[in-house]
Scaffold this motif. Structure first.
Motif, PDB file in Angstrom:
ATOM      1  N   THR A 176       0.071   2.462   6.146  1.00 14.80           N
ATOM      2  CA  THR A 176       0.578   2.237   4.793  1.00 14.80           C
ATOM      3  C   THR A 176       2.010   1.732   4.821  1.00 14.80           C
ATOM      4  O   THR A 176       2.710   1.844   5.834  1.00 14.80           O
ATOM      5  CB  THR A 176       0.473   3.548   3.977  1.00 14.80           C
ATOM      6  OG1 THR A 176       0.728   3.288   2.609  1.00 14.80           O
ATOM      7  CG2 THR A 176       1.469   4.589   4.482  1.00 14.80           C
ATOM      8  N   ARG A 207      -2.288  -1.144  -3.502  1.00 13.79           N
ATOM      9  CA  ARG A 207      -3.176   0.009  -3.406  1.00 13.79           C
ATOM     10  C   ARG A 207      -2.339   1.276  -3.363  1.00 13.79           C
ATOM     11  O   ARG A 207      -1.334   1.348  -2.646  1.00 13.79           O
ATOM     12  CB  ARG A 207      -4.025  -0.090  -2.135  1.00 13.79           C
ATOM     13  CG  ARG A 207      -5.100   0.981  -2.017  1.00 13.79           C
ATOM     14  CD  ARG A 207      -6.215   0.756  -2.997  1.00 13.79           C
ATOM     15  NE  ARG A 207      -7.178   1.837  -2.995  1.00 13.79           N
ATOM     16  CZ  ARG A 207      -8.092   2.017  -3.940  1.00 13.79           C
ATOM     17  NH1 ARG A 207      -8.167   1.177  -4.959  1.00 13.79           N
ATOM     18  NH2 ARG A 207      -8.937   3.019  -3.880  1.00 13.79           N
ATOM     19  N   ARG A 233       0.860  -1.181   0.000  1.00 11.82           N
ATOM     20  CA  ARG A 233       0.000   0.000   0.000  1.00 11.82           C
ATOM     21  C   ARG A 233       0.893   1.225   0.000  1.00 11.82           C
ATOM     22  O   ARG A 233       1.830   1.322   0.797  1.00 11.82           O
ATOM     23  CB  ARG A 233      -0.912   0.010   1.232  1.00 11.82           C
ATOM     24  CG  ARG A 233      -1.857  -1.172   1.311  1.00 11.82           C
ATOM     25  CD  ARG A 233      -2.705  -1.109   2.564  1.00 11.82           C
ATOM     26  NE  ARG A 233      -3.622   0.018   2.530  1.00 11.82           N
ATOM     27  CZ  ARG A 233      -4.867  -0.046   2.056  1.00 11.82           C
ATOM     28  NH1 ARG A 233      -5.328  -1.187   1.560  1.00 11.82           N
ATOM     29  NH2 ARG A 233      -5.644   1.014   2.072  1.00 11.82           N
TER      30      ARG A 233
END
Length: 318
Positions: A170, A131, A107
């Motif tokens: 993240t 992502r 991510r």
């Protein structure tokens, strides 16, 4: 036979591999795959040159036509010439992506994503199971990025202030504007093993690309990768810190820095409303302000410690 534009993109990527000494084939493949022309608008394009062309201060020139092959050179292309906003130097970013080591499924968060070209590069690196969230404070640039990045379903774009928005946990944070220091919210968002890549710049917009890696809950490796110049990151700057940072860079360019240390102090008073980015909701009062957070990047040489960074908003020389 390959299309002329595909050939131009291939040779452009190979030139970046050579110029930036890139070792990762996935990074080169990403630059060879992502079309640059949708992210820089219709030609003819305004190219920023390091050389004066007409008179002192005249730094941009115009391509002779709108042939998209013109954008496949290692040059800055104006996105908003009046404000000095350009599509960043590809050789710089190719080398940084090589050192950042983004892997499939991670991510990533891109702060100050502009029109999204390097967001798309990150999307190629994380792949369809990863992502990427792009955050852009300028609504027009954010809308342009959102439109072009639709072909990457793993990407979302948010029009928000990256210095104050609450962030999802993240693996990678990339900042594309210059800050005088890492913000606490950025460091808090990193998973263990997560990396923050940011331009740490003084008041003259020049400084170095700082890579911070979260090794444990309160342990961070840190180091400057290379010199760089960027426009300023709104909300992530302190003039006093910038002046001290400029003096520190003049001494040794940040070469000795090896780690970053944080020291928690008092939290903010409960105030404000929640801010949401990427579906993660955290109240604004839970964020630490810059006065209540001590951030120190430490350089260790021959068993001694010298400090660069922040402590009660004061910058120490390394």
């Amino acid at each position: 036979m390959a299309h002329p534009l595909e050939k131009a993109r291939h040779w452009y990527a190979e030139e970046l591999r050579f110029t930036a000494s890139v070792h990762s084939r996935t990074v080169i493949q990403a630059f060879s795959t992502v079309p640059r022309e949708p992210f820089v608008g219709r030609g003819p394009w305004r190219i920023k040159s390091p050389f004066w062309r007409i008179a002192p201060g005249e730094q941009y020139w115009t391509t002779e036509d709108a042939d998209p092959r013109h954008v496949y050179h290692d040059v800055l292309i104006a996105l908003d010439e009046a404000r000095g906003i350009n599509n960043g130097q590809q050789s710089l970013w190719a080398g940084l992506f090589d050192e950042l080591g983004i892997t499939a499924g991670e991510r990533a968060l891109h702060l100050g994503c502009g029109t999204g070209y390097y967001t798309a590069i990150a999307a190629e690196l994380v792949g369809p199971n990863g992502r990427v969230t792009g955050i852009e404070i300028d609504p027009e640039l954010a809308e342009r990025a959102r439109a072009v990045l639709m072909r990457w379903p793993q990407v979302s774009v948010v029009n928000a202030d990256g210095s104050s928005a609450s962030l999802d946990p993240t693996d990678v944070i990339i900042a594309s504007a210059g800050a005088t220091h890492p913000l606490p919210g950025w460091l808090d968002a990193l998973n263990q093993g997560g990396r923050l890549l940011m331009p740490m710049t003084a008041g003259n917009q020049w400084g170095g690309m700082l890579l911070v890696t979260r090794q444990a809950a309160n342990a961070y490796a840190a180091g400057f990768l290379r010199p760089a110049g960027f426009i300023e990151f709104s909300g992530a700057r302190d003039p006093k810190i910038g002046r001290r940072l400029a003096a520190a860079f003049r001494r040794d360019r940040g070469v000795p820095v090896q780690s970053l240390r944080r020291a928690r102090m008092n939290r903010m008073r409960r105030a404000g409303s929640p801010v949401t980015v990427g579906g993660y909701r955290r109240p604004a009062w839970a964020r630490l302000n810059r006065q209540a957070e001590c951030i120190r990047a430490l350089a260790r040489t021959r068993g001694s410690e010298r400090t660069i960074g922040l402590s009660d908003r004061r910058l120490f020389g390394w």
